[in-house]
Design a protein around this motif. Structure first.
Motif, PDB file in Angstrom:
ATOM      1  N   GLU A  69      10.799   6.534 -14.501  1.00 23.05           N
ATOM      2  CA  GLU A  69       9.604   6.641 -13.667  1.00 23.05           C
ATOM      3  C   GLU A  69       9.635   8.040 -13.049  1.00 23.05           C
ATOM      4  N   ILE A  70       8.556   8.790 -13.252  1.00 20.16           N
ATOM      5  CA  ILE A  70       8.546  10.204 -12.858  1.00 20.16           C
ATOM      6  C   ILE A  70       7.262  10.546 -12.099  1.00 20.16           C
ATOM      7  N   ASN A  71       7.292  11.684 -11.447  1.00 21.86           N
ATOM      8  CA  ASN A  71       6.104  12.261 -10.788  1.00 21.86           C
ATOM      9  C   ASN A  71       5.441  11.303  -9.800  1.00 21.86           C
ATOM     10  N   PHE A  72       6.243  10.697  -8.934  1.00 23.06           N
ATOM     11  CA  PHE A  72       5.691   9.804  -7.917  1.00 23.06           C
ATOM     12  C   PHE A  72       4.799  10.572  -6.958  1.00 23.06           C
ATOM     13  N   SER A  73       3.650  10.003  -6.653  1.00 24.34           N
ATOM     14  CA  SER A  73       2.836  10.576  -5.589  1.00 24.34           C
ATOM     15  C   SER A  73       3.461  10.167  -4.258  1.00 24.34           C
ATOM     16  N   SER A  74       3.216  10.940  -3.242  1.00 25.40           N
ATOM     17  CA  SER A  74       3.763  10.651  -1.922  1.00 25.40           C
ATOM     18  C   SER A  74       3.248   9.300  -1.438  1.00 25.40           C
ATOM     19  N   GLY A  75       4.136   8.451  -0.950  1.00 23.43           N
ATOM     20  CA  GLY A  75       3.754   7.146  -0.428  1.00 23.43           C
ATOM     21  C   GLY A  75       3.535   6.071  -1.471  1.00 23.43           C
ATOM     22  N   SER A  76       3.856   6.348  -2.722  1.00 27.32           N
ATOM     23  CA  SER A  76       3.617   5.352  -3.771  1.00 27.32           C
ATOM     24  C   SER A  76       4.639   4.217  -3.719  1.00 27.32           C
ATOM     25  N   ILE A  77       4.227   3.081  -4.274  1.00 20.49           N
ATOM     26  CA  ILE A  77       5.092   1.907  -4.373  1.00 20.49           C
ATOM     27  C   ILE A  77       5.061   1.429  -5.820  1.00 20.49           C
ATOM     28  N   CYS A  78       6.248   1.321  -6.420  1.00 21.44           N
ATOM     29  CA  CYS A  78       6.397   0.810  -7.782  1.00 21.44           C
ATOM     30  C   CYS A  78       6.908  -0.619  -7.701  1.00 21.44           C
ATOM     31  N   LEU A  79       6.060  -1.566  -8.081  1.00 18.58           N
ATOM     32  CA  LEU A  79       6.422  -2.977  -8.108  1.00 18.58           C
ATOM     33  C   LEU A  79       6.965  -3.304  -9.492  1.00 18.58           C
ATOM     34  N   VAL A  80       8.130  -3.956  -9.555  1.00 20.72           N
ATOM     35  CA  VAL A  80       8.745  -4.300 -10.832  1.00 20.72           C
ATOM     36  C   VAL A  80       8.974  -5.808 -10.892  1.00 20.72           C
ATOM     37  N   LEU A  81       8.432  -6.425 -11.944  1.00 22.54           N
ATOM     38  CA  LEU A  81       8.671  -7.834 -12.228  1.00 22.54           C
ATOM     39  C   LEU A  81       9.619  -7.876 -13.418  1.00 22.54           C
ATOM     40  N   ALA A  82      10.727  -8.592 -13.289  1.00 25.57           N
ATOM     41  CA  ALA A  82      11.763  -8.578 -14.326  1.00 25.57           C
ATOM     42  C   ALA A  82      12.034  -9.980 -14.856  1.00 25.57           C
TER      43      ALA A  82
END
Length: 139
Positions: A104-117
């Protein structure tokens, strides 16, 4: 590795959005909106803008990534082909099957990455070194 996956097995899936001007809701159900049963949910946040995370593959675990807020890109690599996918909407997710190297690259400021596994956490399922990954997929 039998049944070797490619970056083209990583699918963008649109999730149904319900709502109006007062807000929206998106539901995710096991084997309905995504192609596996969810065993673990986690999210990445407070990542400085422009930074990267991930950079690993799984032997058995499927993952479904959603930009719950902000945006980021996912760099996919199957050992032959690379593919880059932008996630920037909470009703769009990326299914990453096992056997694919993902960063996961180039996150914008304040972003949230939700991961379902599809699996509970197990360190033995992770391949964290790219050369080890290449050896694994070429076995």
């Amino acid at each position: 590795m039998s049944n070797r996956k490619t970056v083209f097995d990583c699918n963008l899936l649109y999730l149904e959005q319900k709502g109006d001007r007062n807000g929206h809701i998106t539901a995710v159900n096991n084997n309905v909106e995504i192609p596996f049963d969810i065993k673990r949910i986690f999210y990445l946040y407070d990542i400085p803008g422009g930074e990267s995370r991930g950079a690993h593959a799984h032997k058995e675990c499927h993952q479904f990534l959603v930009a719950a807020s902000g945006s980021f890109e996912v760099l996919l690599d199957d050992g032959v082909t690379k593919r880059q996918v932008l996630l920037n909407r909470p009703d769009l997710g990326l299914h990453v099957p096992p056997g694919i190297w993902a960063s996961e690259i180039n996150f914008s400021s304040g972003s949230i990455c939700l991961v379902l596994a599809s699996h509970e956490y197990s360190e033995s399922d992770y391949i964290r070194n790219f050369n080890d990954y290449l050896n694994y997929i070429n076995e």
